[in-house]
Design a protein around this motif. Structure first.
Motif, PDB file in Angstrom:
ATOM      1  N   LYS A 130       1.991   1.940  -3.504  1.00 21.79           N
ATOM      2  CA  LYS A 130       0.866   2.470  -4.279  1.00 21.79           C
ATOM      3  C   LYS A 130       0.605   3.932  -3.921  1.00 21.79           C
ATOM      4  O   LYS A 130       0.354   4.765  -4.796  1.00 21.79           O
ATOM      5  CB  LYS A 130      -0.385   1.633  -4.012  1.00 21.79           C
ATOM      6  CG  LYS A 130      -0.329   0.204  -4.549  1.00 21.79           C
ATOM      7  CD  LYS A 130      -0.344   0.199  -6.065  1.00 21.79           C
ATOM      8  CE  LYS A 130      -0.433  -1.232  -6.606  1.00 21.79           C
ATOM      9  NZ  LYS A 130      -0.446  -1.244  -8.090  1.00 21.79           N
ATOM     10  N   ALA A 131       0.658   4.235  -2.631  1.00 20.14           N
ATOM     11  CA  ALA A 131       0.401   5.607  -2.181  1.00 20.14           C
ATOM     12  C   ALA A 131       1.461   6.561  -2.709  1.00 20.14           C
ATOM     13  O   ALA A 131       1.156   7.644  -3.213  1.00 20.14           O
ATOM     14  CB  ALA A 131       0.355   5.655  -0.650  1.00 20.14           C
ATOM     15  N   GLY A 146      -5.366   3.054   3.764  1.00 21.05           N
ATOM     16  CA  GLY A 146      -4.716   1.746   3.906  1.00 21.05           C
ATOM     17  C   GLY A 146      -3.447   1.841   4.727  1.00 21.05           C
ATOM     18  O   GLY A 146      -3.178   0.986   5.591  1.00 21.05           O
ATOM     19  N   VAL A 147      -2.665   2.892   4.497  1.00 15.91           N
ATOM     20  CA  VAL A 147      -1.440   3.129   5.268  1.00 15.91           C
ATOM     21  C   VAL A 147      -1.782   3.382   6.731  1.00 15.91           C
ATOM     22  O   VAL A 147      -1.137   2.843   7.642  1.00 15.91           O
ATOM     23  CB  VAL A 147      -0.668   4.327   4.670  1.00 15.91           C
ATOM     24  CG1 VAL A 147       0.412   4.811   5.630  1.00 15.91           C
ATOM     25  CG2 VAL A 147      -0.054   3.947   3.331  1.00 15.91           C
ATOM     26  N   VAL A 164       0.839  -1.202   0.000  1.00 14.72           N
ATOM     27  CA  VAL A 164       0.000   0.000   0.000  1.00 14.72           C
ATOM     28  C   VAL A 164       0.877   1.257   0.000  1.00 14.72           C
ATOM     29  O   VAL A 164       0.548   2.259  -0.640  1.00 14.72           O
ATOM     30  CB  VAL A 164      -0.942   0.010   1.218  1.00 14.72           C
ATOM     31  CG1 VAL A 164      -1.702   1.319   1.311  1.00 14.72           C
ATOM     32  CG2 VAL A 164      -1.935  -1.140   1.124  1.00 14.72           C
ATOM     33  N   SER A 165       2.012   1.194   0.699  1.00 12.07           N
ATOM     34  CA  SER A 165       2.924   2.330   0.738  1.00 12.07           C
ATOM     35  C   SER A 165       3.436   2.670  -0.656  1.00 12.07           C
ATOM     36  O   SER A 165       3.496   3.839  -1.048  1.00 12.07           O
ATOM     37  CB  SER A 165       4.114   2.035   1.659  1.00 12.07           C
ATOM     38  OG  SER A 165       3.684   1.838   2.986  1.00 12.07           O
ATOM     39  N   SER A 205       3.217   6.279  -5.310  1.00 12.61           N
ATOM     40  CA  SER A 205       3.216   6.378  -6.769  1.00 12.61           C
ATOM     41  C   SER A 205       2.244   7.444  -7.274  1.00 12.61           C
ATOM     42  O   SER A 205       2.354   7.909  -8.413  1.00 12.61           O
ATOM     43  CB  SER A 205       2.852   5.022  -7.395  1.00 12.61           C
ATOM     44  OG  SER A 205       1.493   4.697  -7.137  1.00 12.61           O
ATOM     45  N   TRP A 261      -7.536   6.700  -0.642  1.00 10.34           N
ATOM     46  CA  TRP A 261      -7.799   5.338  -0.170  1.00 10.34           C
ATOM     47  C   TRP A 261      -6.495   4.620   0.157  1.00 10.34           C
ATOM     48  O   TRP A 261      -6.448   3.792   1.079  1.00 10.34           O
ATOM     49  CB  TRP A 261      -8.614   4.567  -1.202  1.00 10.34           C
ATOM     50  CG  TRP A 261      -9.961   5.193  -1.401  1.00 10.34           C
ATOM     51  CD1 TRP A 261     -10.401   5.897  -2.478  1.00 10.34           C
ATOM     52  CD2 TRP A 261     -11.039   5.201  -0.447  1.00 10.34           C
ATOM     53  NE1 TRP A 261     -11.681   6.349  -2.275  1.00 10.34           N
ATOM     54  CE2 TRP A 261     -12.103   5.935  -1.042  1.00 10.34           C
ATOM     55  CE3 TRP A 261     -11.203   4.681   0.833  1.00 10.34           C
ATOM     56  CZ2 TRP A 261     -13.313   6.142  -0.380  1.00 10.34           C
ATOM     57  CZ3 TRP A 261     -12.403   4.881   1.488  1.00 10.34           C
ATOM     58  CH2 TRP A 261     -13.440   5.606   0.885  1.00 10.34           C
ATOM     59  N   TYR A 262      -5.441   4.931  -0.567  1.00  9.79           N
ATOM     60  CA  TYR A 262      -4.146   4.368  -0.216  1.00  9.79           C
ATOM     61  C   TYR A 262      -3.688   4.911   1.136  1.00  9.79           C
ATOM     62  O   TYR A 262      -3.106   4.182   1.952  1.00  9.79           O
ATOM     63  CB  TYR A 262      -3.106   4.704  -1.287  1.00  9.79           C
ATOM     64  CG  TYR A 262      -3.312   3.959  -2.590  1.00  9.79           C
ATOM     65  CD1 TYR A 262      -3.742   2.635  -2.605  1.00  9.79           C
ATOM     66  CD2 TYR A 262      -3.048   4.576  -3.813  1.00  9.79           C
ATOM     67  CE1 TYR A 262      -3.926   1.956  -3.797  1.00  9.79           C
ATOM     68  CE2 TYR A 262      -3.228   3.902  -5.012  1.00  9.79           C
ATOM     69  CZ  TYR A 262      -3.663   2.597  -4.999  1.00  9.79           C
ATOM     70  OH  TYR A 262      -3.829   1.927  -6.174  1.00  9.79           O
ATOM     71  N   TYR A 263      -3.945   6.199   1.375  1.00  9.97           N
ATOM     72  CA  TYR A 263      -3.610   6.797   2.671  1.00  9.97           C
ATOM     73  C   TYR A 263      -4.349   6.094   3.811  1.00  9.97           C
ATOM     74  O   TYR A 263      -3.791   5.834   4.867  1.00  9.97           O
ATOM     75  CB  TYR A 263      -3.958   8.285   2.688  1.00  9.97           C
ATOM     76  CG  TYR A 263      -3.065   9.164   1.856  1.00  9.97           C
ATOM     77  CD1 TYR A 263      -1.710   8.881   1.706  1.00  9.97           C
ATOM     78  CD2 TYR A 263      -3.568  10.299   1.233  1.00  9.97           C
ATOM     79  CE1 TYR A 263      -0.881   9.693   0.947  1.00  9.97           C
ATOM     80  CE2 TYR A 263      -2.746  11.128   0.473  1.00  9.97           C
ATOM     81  CZ  TYR A 263      -1.406  10.821   0.334  1.00  9.97           C
ATOM     82  OH  TYR A 263      -0.603  11.633  -0.411  1.00  9.97           O
ATOM     83  N   ALA A 295      -5.538   8.209  -4.257  1.00 10.78           N
ATOM     84  CA  ALA A 295      -4.488   8.362  -3.247  1.00 10.78           C
ATOM     85  C   ALA A 295      -5.068   8.370  -1.837  1.00 10.78           C
ATOM     86  O   ALA A 295      -4.465   7.834  -0.903  1.00 10.78           O
ATOM     87  CB  ALA A 295      -3.703   9.649  -3.492  1.00 10.78           C
ATOM     88  N   PHE A 312       1.837  11.032   3.102  1.00 10.50           N
ATOM     89  CA  PHE A 312       1.959   9.602   3.413  1.00 10.50           C
ATOM     90  C   PHE A 312       2.470   9.415   4.841  1.00 10.50           C
ATOM     91  O   PHE A 312       1.933   8.625   5.613  1.00 10.50           O
ATOM     92  CB  PHE A 312       2.910   8.946   2.413  1.00 10.50           C
ATOM     93  CG  PHE A 312       3.450   7.618   2.856  1.00 10.50           C
ATOM     94  CD1 PHE A 312       2.714   6.462   2.687  1.00 10.50           C
ATOM     95  CD2 PHE A 312       4.702   7.532   3.463  1.00 10.50           C
ATOM     96  CE1 PHE A 312       3.215   5.227   3.101  1.00 10.50           C
ATOM     97  CE2 PHE A 312       5.206   6.313   3.885  1.00 10.50           C
ATOM     98  CZ  PHE A 312       4.456   5.158   3.695  1.00 10.50           C
TER      99      PHE A 312
END
Length: 286
Positions: free
Chosen positions: A82-83, A152-153, A79-80, A85, A148-150, A146, A92
């Motif tokens: 992906k975030a 996830g992080v 996930v990191s 990227s 949603w990636y955050y 981004a 992040f």
């Protein structure tokens, strides 16, 4: 003594972050390189744990939690990447540190009856304010995904602390060093398996600067492993709702000092952020 262990761990984590950033600067943030970093790091983590001494014992409770911890760590790595990227490092880092502090704090108060005191609430509020203030604004709007990636992080980094609290509170738990050896070993095997799959799919796992990158990954692993062991020992005696705000606040302050020592002049917001973190930490330890 145990507060001292927690504060010492914040210094170790700051060095760990430093070496991790050096690895990423030279090797990039691809999934393959992240897994190579994990592979090297967990191998060195195993060696570090053995060097510090491992009491070889086993319990199903600890083994299951070790598997969950390793799985969460792998997901966090993915996930990191992906975030990073689609968004920037500063935001992040904000979500990562907030998750690492808030989830264990809330979980421990809600499920382990840790007292929710005014100093604790004020400390968390000050540290959250310090994190937000110390995070530079960004105009990066590459993708709405981004966010949603955050999330996830935030969740995966916070879950590591939650699982640590569950383990250290369990009656069937193995010693802290044994638990660390367990999840480092599982994580190493999983990382090796993933790297092999990526290589078979013709992904480039070759390090650009092999010796230096291995050194940076190893340095990060040594400091991270010892820091986490200190936190596991401290969790046996200190509330998680005290420990994790102290760690987060400490990392903010030490990061500022390290930037200063490297010749990077901190701006006013960074200084105010560090002062807020110190004020919050003082509420817990005085």
């Amino acid at each position: 003594m145990y507060i001292g262990l927690i504060l010492a761990s914040t210094l170790l984590f700051s060095f760990s972050f430093y070496y991790k950033n050096k690895f990423q600067e030279r090797e990039g943030n691809t999934l393959t390189k992240a897994m190579v970093f994990s592979l090297i790091g967990n191998f060195i983590g195993i060696i570090t744990t053995l060097f510090m001494g491992v009491e070889f014992s086993f319990s199903v409770f600890s083994f299951v939690l070790a598997i969950i911890t390793a799985t969460v760590s792998i997901i966090f790595s993915v996930v990191s990447i992906k975030a990073l990227s689609v968004a920037n490092l500063t935001v992040f880092s904000l979500f990562s540190m907030l998750g690492g502090m808030l989830l264990p704090f809330v979980f421990s108060v809600a499920f382990y009856n840790e007292k929710l005191t005014i100093p604790k609430m004020l400390c968390v509020g000050l540290v959250v304010a310090a994190l937000i203030l110390g995070t530079p604004k960004s105009d990066n709007k590459k993708s709405k995904i981004a966010f949603w990636y955050y999330i996830g992080v935030f969740i995966t980094n916070g879950m590591v602390g939650v699982i640590a609290k569950i383990h250290q509170s369990g009656m069937a738990a193995v010693p802290s060093n044994t638990y660390t050896f367990m999840h480092k070993t599982i994580n190493f095997i999983a990382s090796l398996f993933i790297v092999l799959i990526l290589v078979l799919n013709k992904q480039d796992a070759k390090l650009e600067r092999k010796a230096l990158s291995i050194f940076n990954a190893s340095g990060s692993a040594v400091f991270n492993t010892i820091g986490n062991l200190f936190l596991l020992y401290a969790l046996l005696h200190v509330d998680a709702s005290v420990q994790y705000p102290l760690v987060t606040g400490g990392v903010i302050v030490i990061s500022l000092v390290m930037d200063y020592l490297q010749g990077k002049k901190p701006n006013k917001k960074a200084v105010i952020s560090a002062l807020l973190a110190v004020a919050g930490m003082c509420l817990l330890v005085i």
